[in-house]
Design a protein around this motif. Structure first.
Motif, mmCIF file in Angstrom:
data_model
loop_
_atom_site.group_PDB
_atom_site.id
_atom_site.type_symbol
_atom_site.label_atom_id
_atom_site.label_comp_id
_atom_site.label_asym_id
_atom_site.label_seq_id
_atom_site.Cartn_x
_atom_site.Cartn_y
_atom_site.Cartn_z
ATOM 1 N N ASN A 30 5.462 -13.474 -48.851
ATOM 2 C CA ASN A 30 5.646 -14.580 -49.001
ATOM 3 C C ASN A 30 6.586 -14.693 -47.322
ATOM 4 O O ASN A 30 7.681 -14.294 -47.423
ATOM 5 C CB ASN A 30 6.449 -15.253 -49.685
ATOM 6 N N ARG A 31 5.934 -15.263 -46.351
ATOM 7 C CA ARG A 31 6.571 -15.207 -45.168
ATOM 8 C C ARG A 31 7.244 -16.430 -44.523
ATOM 9 O O ARG A 31 7.433 -16.869 -43.355
ATOM 10 C CB ARG A 31 5.675 -14.730 -44.038
ATOM 11 N N ILE B 55 9.095 -22.697 -52.384
ATOM 12 C CA ILE B 55 9.238 -21.259 -51.890
ATOM 13 C C ILE B 55 8.950 -20.050 -53.033
ATOM 14 O O ILE B 55 8.369 -19.153 -53.228
ATOM 15 C CB ILE B 55 10.470 -20.937 -50.940
ATOM 16 N N ASP C 80 6.445 -17.315 -54.308
ATOM 17 C CA ASP C 80 6.869 -16.108 -54.700
ATOM 18 C C ASP C 80 6.226 -15.561 -55.936
ATOM 19 O O ASP C 80 5.777 -14.454 -56.223
ATOM 20 C CB ASP C 80 8.241 -15.805 -55.007
#
Lengths: 110, 231
Positions: free
Chosen positions: B183-184, B225, B229
């Motif tokens: 997860n960037r 976010i 994940d």
């Protein structure tokens, strides 16, 4: 030019701030209690943001709209990334990228 | 601290030996060609032991005296250590006394990566092993910096552009983290907020707004976010 005392005070300030960043979590979050979920989340995602910031910080004085248009820097970074994706050897990537950059600013973009 | 622990730790630190000798040498040379005596890089390598800010300190030592700014900028640049500390709360828990203090003092990026990911071999105390890793890394850095500080003066080649080693190092550290993390989103947040703040606030004043901005955006986007994940 700073005096020697001023130089050592500057070094001490940097050392103290570094020590503070390393000790802070151990002072704030006692090991006998679980770390808050929000801190765990930050611990997972902050590093990548911070490294991105550090790259921008290194390039902060590069002129992208004039002069060399940031070409030596972009080539240096491209070579570093390419070497690293190819061999995954930290030293080789850093040495290669730096050497290319030095050739650029010494011989090509003089 | 035993010879056995040092022996067990050494193989894990070989890449760092090479990296620190090279980076330390570069840093020592940079200090030398900037006009400082050889023992300056030695003292700084011993007491600061944080590569990136030591490179930055070269500039600060050449600028007008402003220790508060050096202190605050160091806090900003080294803020990531806070997150290493959070990750190490558990592993350092059993270590006591001076060893514990030294482990925390010497928690640079590289000591953290090894001690976070490597388990001590059978028969070797965990605390001794982690201390050995840290001592080895610390001594490589001091040795490289000192050698650079001494031999920088007999250097005859043109060192213009050598400072790019710092940019290159951060690119590599970033890339390593990027390759490891699925997860960037936080990378894009980091680049976008930094670039926006650089344009808005200028090269000398953008770090603190950027730190606040990154914290703010990460906090606002915590839900999506975290969901990425989990998926």
């Amino acid at each position: 030019m700073m005096t020697v005392t001023q130089q050592f005070l500057t070094i001490a300030a940097v050392a103290l701030a570094t020590i503070l960043t390393r000790f802070l979590p151990f002072l704030v979050f006692r090991s006998d209690r679980p770390t808050p979920k929000y801190i765990q989340y930050l611990g997972k995602h902050l590093p990548l943001s911070v490294f991105a910031l550090l790259i921008v910080y290194c390039l902060r004085n590069v002129e992208f709209t004039g002069g060399t248009f940031g070409v030596p820097e972009l080539i240096g970074i491209a070579v570093t990334v390419a070497l690293h994706l190819w061999k995954r050897q930290m030293i080789l990537s850093i040495a290669g990228g730096t050497l290319i950059y030095m050739v650029m600013v010494q011989a090509v973009f003089v | 601290m035993t010879a056995k622990a040092i022996k067990a730790a050494f193989p894990h630190t070989v890449p760092i030996l090479a990296g620190f000798l090279f980076l330390g040498l570069t840093y020592g040379i940079l200090m030398n060609v900037s006009g400082f005596p050889w023992y300056y890089p030695t003292i700084m390598a011993l007491t600061i032991f944080a590569g990136s800010v030591e490179f930055l300190t070269v500039n600060w030592l050449l600028s007008p005296f402003n220790p508060l700014q050096a202190f605050l900028l160091t806090l900003m640049v080294n803020a990531r250590h806070i997150f290493y500390g959070i990750s190490m709360l558990d592993r350092y828990k059993e270590v006591k006394g001076l060893k514990r203090l030294y482990l925390i003092f010497g928690m640079c990026d590289e000591s953290f990566s090894i001690n976070y990911t490597t388990d001590a071999p059978e028969g070797i105390d965990k605390g001794d092993f982690m201390t050995a890793v840290t001592i080895l890394n610390h001594s490589y850095w001091v040795a490289g910096s000192t050698l650079g500080g001494i031999f920088g003066s007999v250097l005859t080649f043109n060192t213009r552009g050598l400072e790019f080693v710092l940019t290159s190092m951060f690119v590599v550290i970033f890339l390593e983290q990027w390759l490891k993390q699925r997860n960037r989103s936080s990378a894009w947040i980091g680049f976008l907020v930094s670039a926006a703040c650089l344009v808005l606030f200028g090269a000398d004043k953008f770090i603190i707004p950027t730190m606040i901005g990154i914290l703010g955006v990460l906090t606002l986007l915590r839900e999506p976010i975290s969901r990425r994940d989990a998926s």
